[in-house]
Write a protein that holds these residues in place. Structure first.
Motif, PDB file in Angstrom:
ATOM      1  N   PRO A 122      53.013  40.153   6.881  1.00 39.33           N
ATOM      2  CA  PRO A 122      52.179  39.621   7.965  1.00 39.33           C
ATOM      3  C   PRO A 122      52.286  40.388   9.275  1.00 39.33           C
ATOM      4  N   THR A 123      53.469  40.903   9.587  1.00 37.60           N
ATOM      5  CA  THR A 123      53.634  41.614  10.856  1.00 37.60           C
ATOM      6  C   THR A 123      52.861  42.929  10.844  1.00 37.60           C
ATOM      7  N   ILE A 124      52.939  43.639   9.729  1.00 38.14           N
ATOM      8  CA  ILE A 124      52.166  44.880   9.611  1.00 38.14           C
ATOM      9  C   ILE A 124      50.680  44.574   9.683  1.00 38.14           C
ATOM     10  N   ILE A 143      50.036  49.811  16.471  1.00 40.30           N
ATOM     11  CA  ILE A 143      51.052  50.842  16.262  1.00 40.30           C
ATOM     12  C   ILE A 143      50.392  52.186  15.938  1.00 40.30           C
ATOM     13  N   SER A 144      49.259  52.138  15.254  1.00 45.12           N
ATOM     14  CA  SER A 144      48.515  53.374  14.952  1.00 45.12           C
ATOM     15  C   SER A 144      48.079  54.073  16.234  1.00 45.12           C
ATOM     16  N   LEU A 145      47.615  53.290  17.200  1.00 46.17           N
ATOM     17  CA  LEU A 145      47.177  53.868  18.474  1.00 46.17           C
ATOM     18  C   LEU A 145      48.342  54.516  19.213  1.00 46.17           C
ATOM     19  N   TYR A 198      53.932  61.236  10.003  1.00 50.47           N
ATOM     20  CA  TYR A 198      53.747  60.111   9.075  1.00 50.47           C
ATOM     21  C   TYR A 198      55.040  59.318   8.864  1.00 50.47           C
ATOM     22  N   SER A 199      56.160  60.028   8.803  1.00 55.34           N
ATOM     23  CA  SER A 199      57.438  59.347   8.569  1.00 55.34           C
ATOM     24  C   SER A 199      57.798  58.423   9.734  1.00 55.34           C
ATOM     25  N   GLN A 200      57.550  58.904  10.953  1.00 58.33           N
ATOM     26  CA  GLN A 200      57.835  58.073  12.128  1.00 58.33           C
ATOM     27  C   GLN A 200      56.956  56.829  12.142  1.00 58.33           C
ATOM     28  N   TYR A 201      55.702  57.010  11.813  1.00 58.45           N
ATOM     29  CA  TYR A 201      54.765  55.891  11.794  1.00 58.45           C
ATOM     30  C   TYR A 201      55.167  54.863  10.744  1.00 58.45           C
ATOM     31  N   LEU A 202      55.501  55.335   9.543  1.00 57.51           N
ATOM     32  CA  LEU A 202      55.910  54.429   8.467  1.00 57.51           C
ATOM     33  C   LEU A 202      57.199  53.707   8.835  1.00 57.51           C
ATOM     34  N   GLU A 203      58.148  54.445   9.418  1.00 57.88           N
ATOM     35  CA  GLU A 203      59.420  53.834   9.811  1.00 57.88           C
ATOM     36  C   GLU A 203      59.212  52.713  10.824  1.00 57.88           C
ATOM     37  N   GLU A 204      58.326  52.920  11.792  1.00 57.65           N
ATOM     38  CA  GLU A 204      58.077  51.900  12.808  1.00 57.65           C
ATOM     39  C   GLU A 204      57.403  50.676  12.203  1.00 57.65           C
ATOM     40  N   LEU A 205      56.465  50.889  11.294  1.00 55.92           N
ATOM     41  CA  LEU A 205      55.819  49.762  10.612  1.00 55.92           C
ATOM     42  C   LEU A 205      56.845  48.911   9.867  1.00 55.92           C
TER      43      LEU A 205
END
Length: 213
Positions: free
Chosen positions: A17-19, A26-28, A37-44
């Protein structure tokens, strides 16, 4: 739009639900700060995990049934004479839960026995242990009701489930022989399986001789 809908659907199916709520925001941020991509996935995953832990702790706190939230930091050692702060700090490590050990807080009314019991229970909840708080009167009442309704075995099984069971105010009413037997059965059923914290104004060890260590 179709891509966003697909992401939302997948997150809902995976129960993230949070994602679902925050991936666009978070994408913005990721685009603005040029994340890979790794940083983005890690933050999600981080925000999902963090919120999941918060929801879990909130649920466990409600299920525990604390009459109020008390913490170790709130306990006033200067007010209560005779409390060993180092010993309490050791208990706060929760090693007793891992070892399935039991605790008895003895003392006159108003010295902080219940505060310490709740504080340890709440600390256990924050570490994702299942905890239940009950008074001895409520516990014995539940046991008698289960006996009458012929579901005593289910009651004992249920009472053994919390990693920490806090039984408050032992000794504030006279137990009948049947009440004492219920108490003995509860302690015996939990012995070496989980931890029990008792608060009492007098020593109750004679009531559980042979099973309390």
């Amino acid at each position: 739009m179709e891509l966003n809908n697909n992401i939302t659907r997948l997150c809902e199916e995976l129960k993230l639900p949070t994602i679902t709520d925050q991936y666009n925001e978070i994408s913005l941020i990721a685009a603005k700060e040029n994340w890979n991509y790794s940083q983005y996935l890690e933050e999600l995953l981080r925000v999902e995990f963090s919120n999941k832990m918060d929801r879990s702790k909130s649920t466990l706190t409600k299920l525990a049934g604390f009459p109020a939230i008390k913490t170790m930091e709130q306990f006033d050692y200067t007010f209560t004479i005779g409390v060993n702060s180092k010993q309490i700090e050791e208990l706060a490590s929760l090693s007793f839960v891992k070892k399935h050990e039991n605790i008895i807080f003895l003392g006159q009314p108003g010295v902080g026995k219940t505060h310490l019991a709740i504080a340890l229970g709440y600390k256990a909840v924050l570490n994702r242990y299942k905890v239940r708080f009950t008074s001895i009167m409520e516990l014995i009442s539940d046991a008698n009701k289960a006996k009458r309704e012929k579901r005593y075995d289910a009651f004992l099984k249920n009472i053994s489930m919390p990693s920490v069971l806090i039984i408050d105010e032992i000794g504030y009413f006279n137990m009948s022989k049947e009440d004492a037997n219920h108490f003995f059965q509860i302690i015996s059923y939990r012995y070496e399986k989980s931890s029990t914290i008792l608060t009492s104004k007098f020593n109750i060890l004679t009531m559980v001789t042979g099973i309390w260590r």
